[in-house]
Design a protein around this motif. Structure first.
Motif, PDB file in Angstrom:
ATOM      1  N   PRO A 376     -29.864  20.015  18.176  1.00  0.00           N
ATOM      2  CA  PRO A 376     -28.482  19.603  17.889  1.00  0.00           C
ATOM      3  C   PRO A 376     -27.749  19.170  19.167  1.00  0.00           C
ATOM      4  CG  PRO A 376     -29.027  21.590  16.669  1.00  0.00           C
ATOM      5  CD  PRO A 376     -30.210  21.305  17.548  1.00  0.00           C
ATOM      6  N   ALA A 377     -27.977  19.863  20.274  1.00  0.00           N
ATOM      7  CA  ALA A 377     -27.274  19.513  21.520  1.00  0.00           C
ATOM      8  C   ALA A 377     -27.734  18.146  22.026  1.00  0.00           C
ATOM      9  CB  ALA A 377     -27.513  20.585  22.575  1.00  0.00           C
ATOM     10  N   GLN A 378     -29.033  17.883  21.939  1.00  0.00           N
ATOM     11  CA  GLN A 378     -29.531  16.577  22.415  1.00  0.00           C
ATOM     12  C   GLN A 378     -28.967  15.437  21.563  1.00  0.00           C
ATOM     13  OE1 GLN A 378     -33.689  17.680  22.140  1.00  0.00           O
ATOM     14  NE2 GLN A 378     -33.949  17.560  24.366  1.00  0.00           N
ATOM     15  N   ILE A 379     -28.916  15.671  20.266  1.00  0.00           N
ATOM     16  CA  ILE A 379     -28.388  14.621  19.380  1.00  0.00           C
ATOM     17  C   ILE A 379     -26.894  14.440  19.609  1.00  0.00           C
ATOM     18  CG2 ILE A 379     -27.925  14.141  16.933  1.00  0.00           C
ATOM     19  CD1 ILE A 379     -30.846  15.200  16.465  1.00  0.00           C
ATOM     20  N   ALA A 380     -26.174  15.548  19.753  1.00  0.00           N
ATOM     21  CA  ALA A 380     -24.727  15.451  20.013  1.00  0.00           C
ATOM     22  C   ALA A 380     -24.463  14.757  21.345  1.00  0.00           C
ATOM     23  CB  ALA A 380     -24.102  16.852  19.987  1.00  0.00           C
ATOM     24  N   ASP A 381     -25.329  15.002  22.347  1.00  0.00           N
ATOM     25  CA  ASP A 381     -25.156  14.330  23.650  1.00  0.00           C
ATOM     26  C   ASP A 381     -25.136  12.819  23.466  1.00  0.00           C
ATOM     27  OD1 ASP A 381     -25.144  16.608  25.163  1.00  0.00           O
ATOM     28  OD2 ASP A 381     -27.245  16.454  25.827  1.00  0.00           O
ATOM     29  N   ARG A 382     -26.118  12.322  22.708  1.00  0.00           N
ATOM     30  CA  ARG A 382     -26.219  10.882  22.532  1.00  0.00           C
ATOM     31  C   ARG A 382     -25.028  10.335  21.719  1.00  0.00           C
ATOM     32  NH1 ARG A 382     -29.505   6.257  22.840  1.00  0.00           N
ATOM     33  NH2 ARG A 382     -30.221   7.170  24.789  1.00  0.00           N
ATOM     34  N   MET A 383     -24.641  11.059  20.683  1.00  0.00           N
ATOM     35  CA  MET A 383     -23.508  10.590  19.870  1.00  0.00           C
ATOM     36  C   MET A 383     -22.229  10.555  20.708  1.00  0.00           C
ATOM     37  SD  MET A 383     -24.396  12.598  16.295  1.00  0.00           S
ATOM     38  CE  MET A 383     -23.227  11.745  15.232  1.00  0.00           C
ATOM     39  N   GLN A 384     -22.046  11.586  21.514  1.00  0.00           N
ATOM     40  CA  GLN A 384     -20.851  11.661  22.364  1.00  0.00           C
ATOM     41  C   GLN A 384     -20.852  10.537  23.397  1.00  0.00           C
ATOM     42  OE1 GLN A 384     -20.278  15.560  23.992  1.00  0.00           O
ATOM     43  NE2 GLN A 384     -18.339  15.010  24.981  1.00  0.00           N
ATOM     44  N   GLU A 385     -22.020  10.274  23.954  1.00  0.00           N
ATOM     45  CA  GLU A 385     -22.129   9.212  24.957  1.00  0.00           C
ATOM     46  C   GLU A 385     -21.724   7.859  24.356  1.00  0.00           C
ATOM     47  OE1 GLU A 385     -26.123   8.452  26.167  1.00  0.00           O
ATOM     48  OE2 GLU A 385     -25.532   7.481  28.045  1.00  0.00           O
TER      49      GLU A 385
END
Ligand SMILES: Cc1cc2nc3c(=O)[nH]c(=O)nc-3n(C[C@H](O)[C@H](O)[C@H](O)COP(=O)(O)O)c2cc1C
Length: 459
Positions: A376-385
């Motif tokens: 979830p953190a890796q996916i959220a990182d990309r979405m946030q970016e």
């Protein structure tokens, strides 16, 4: 809350956006026809505070325009069974409370008066949550079901779509707020001064109006679009509230968004009223290894043949099966279907040096949209970016199959996005426009006072 907020759509493309996802042991392919599953998926998305569910549509069996020598259908895509989506969102309106309900409907094979009524009705039923995904019909197959020998030319389809939107929105405006009186004391039902004829006569349509039901809770249903050709971008910049797109590289996403926003400004619109949502398929695991194992399991199910059928669809009249599958993608003939999509794939194949087979498998995984595999953190990182770099306003979420991957997203990724302050913790409003943060359009007749039907009242 000062941080920009992600807008999310859930693309319920049953039985899954991965070409072989429906074969996964967890997959429920019956999600394509069983209303109980649609209900469960829409309620899951609503629990995840997602802005809207979204349904695609093609009014034909895929591949039915391409018969083999014996006159049998040679399906290019095997997954093709689903409920008619405008009827489906009407049913979902009754069993959901906050989530937006967007259905596709084509301007090429519909009539504006009929379409305006249907979406206005759903906006009334749902209390302001209806959306129309305006398409010009991507593929040839529909032509034969609507009295046409051939699919209309791309440029003409967009010309018709421009006029179609003009007529539909004029009809949605035909009743000013307050035109429906139902005044028992005076016996007046309708204020005729606030009911307006359209008397539209254009190249494609002749429509007198007015609509036979009043202005809707959202003023007008939300309009989404997904064309990325020059004509598609122009239409979206002038008319769309939401734009679905397919860039997979951040810089390309930002360039597309900048361009559509600039075009919208040129049409006198506030660019913040146009929300750009690239497609994003997520494969979520509690650990990275778990996520990668899920992807590997899915990839092992893709047959080259099914993947090639998807690629063939993108190749138009070119018979891709005649080429060496391990050789490079040949130059493709100009498409009368999805011009910009075709270009994105050709560019990618060239840049990455992909063979025909590799391009086909790439398409078979996420239909050519962005794929994120991880925690979830890796996916959220990309979405946030993407959000913070100005490459999107949110995402159109895609799922390899249903219903588990949607549930994983809601259970695992949504809390992570909320923790970062880039996603809501409760719906802001009751209508889709309120939740998306886009205004109710002014009624053209209230503004100008033009075109009154002239005071006739009915008792
Ligand atoms: C997420 C997404 C969903 C789409 N859904 C449909 C659909 O349901 N029906 C359809 O005919 N086209 C659909 N399209 C295709 C677009 O509406 C459009 O026709 C296509 O992108 C080609 O337009 P262009 O030539 O302007 O690029 C979809 C495209 C995307 C990216």
């Amino acid at each position: 809350m000062s941080r920009r907020q992600l807008r999310l759509g859930a693309f319920l493309y049953t039985p899954g956006s991965h070409s072989a996802g429906w074969r996964h042991p967890d997959a429920v392919p019956e999600t394509d026809m069983d209303f109980a599953w649609y209900l469960r998926m829409a309620q899951t998305a609503e629990r995840g505070l997602i802005d809207t569910v979204f349904f695609q549509d093609t009014a034909a069996v895929n591949g039915s325009a391409n018969l083999d020598g014996a006159g049998a259908i040679r399906p290019r895509v095997s997954r093709q069974v689903y409920l008619e989506p405008v009827s489906l969102i009407a049913a979902l309106a009754a069993v959901t409370t906050h989530i937006g309900l967007i259905s596709t409907a084509t301007t090429t094979y519909s009539q504006p008066y009929d379409l305006a009524r249907r979406f206005a009705t759903i906006d009334h039923i749902s209390g302001g949550r209806a959306g129309w995904n305006l398409v010009t019909s991507q593929i040839e197959d529909e032509a034969g079901n609507f009295g046409a020998e051939r699919h209309m030319d791309h440029a003409l389809r967009y010309e018709r779509a421009e006029e179609f939107w003009d007529v539909v929105t004029a009809l949605w405006d035909s009743w000013e707020d307050g035109a429906l009186l139902r005044d028992k004391a005076s016996g007046v039902y309708i204020d005729g001064d606030r009911l307006h004829f359209q008397h539209h006569e254009g190249r494609h349509f002749k429509v007198r109006g007015p609509l036979n039901l009043p202005r809707t809770p959202q003023g007008r249903p939300v309009v989404s679009e997904a064309g990325s050709s020059e004509a598609g971008k122009r239409l979206a910049a002038r008319t769309a509230d939401l734009v679905f797109t397919a860039q997979t590289v951040l810089e390309e996403g930002r360039a597309f968004r900048d361009e559509v926003r600039a075009l919208a400004t040129g049409f006198g619109r506030d660019p913040d009223d146009v929300k750009i949502l690239p497609g994003l398929m997520t494969i979520v695991g509690r650990t990275e290894e778990e996520a990668q194992a899920k992807l590997a399991a899915l990839q092992s199910l893709i047959s080259d043949e099914a993947a090639m059928r998807l690629l063939a669809r993108l190749c138009g009249d070119l018979d891709i099966h005649a080429f060496d599958p391990d050789g490079p993608l040949p130059p493709l003939p100009p498409s009368n279907a999805a011009k910009a999509r075709q270009q994105l794939i050709v560019d990618l194949a060239r840049k990455e040096g992909l063979s025909i087979r590799q391009v086909a498998r790439y398409l078979g995984t996420s239909l050519g949209h962005q794929l994120q595999v991880g925690t979830p953190a890796q996916i959220a990182d990309r979405m946030q970016e993407w959000l913070e770099e100005g490459a999107c306003d949110g995402f159109n979420l895609m799922f390899p199959h249903f219903p588990r991957p949607l549930e994983y997203f809601v259970e695992l990724v949504v809390p992570e996005l909320q923790r970062r302050g880039i996603y809501r913790t409760g719906y802001e409003g009751r209508t889709l426009r309120e939740n998306l943060g886009i205004p109710v359009p002014a009624n053209r007749y209230t503004r100008t006072g033009a075109n009154s039907s002239g005071g006739g009242t009915s008792v």
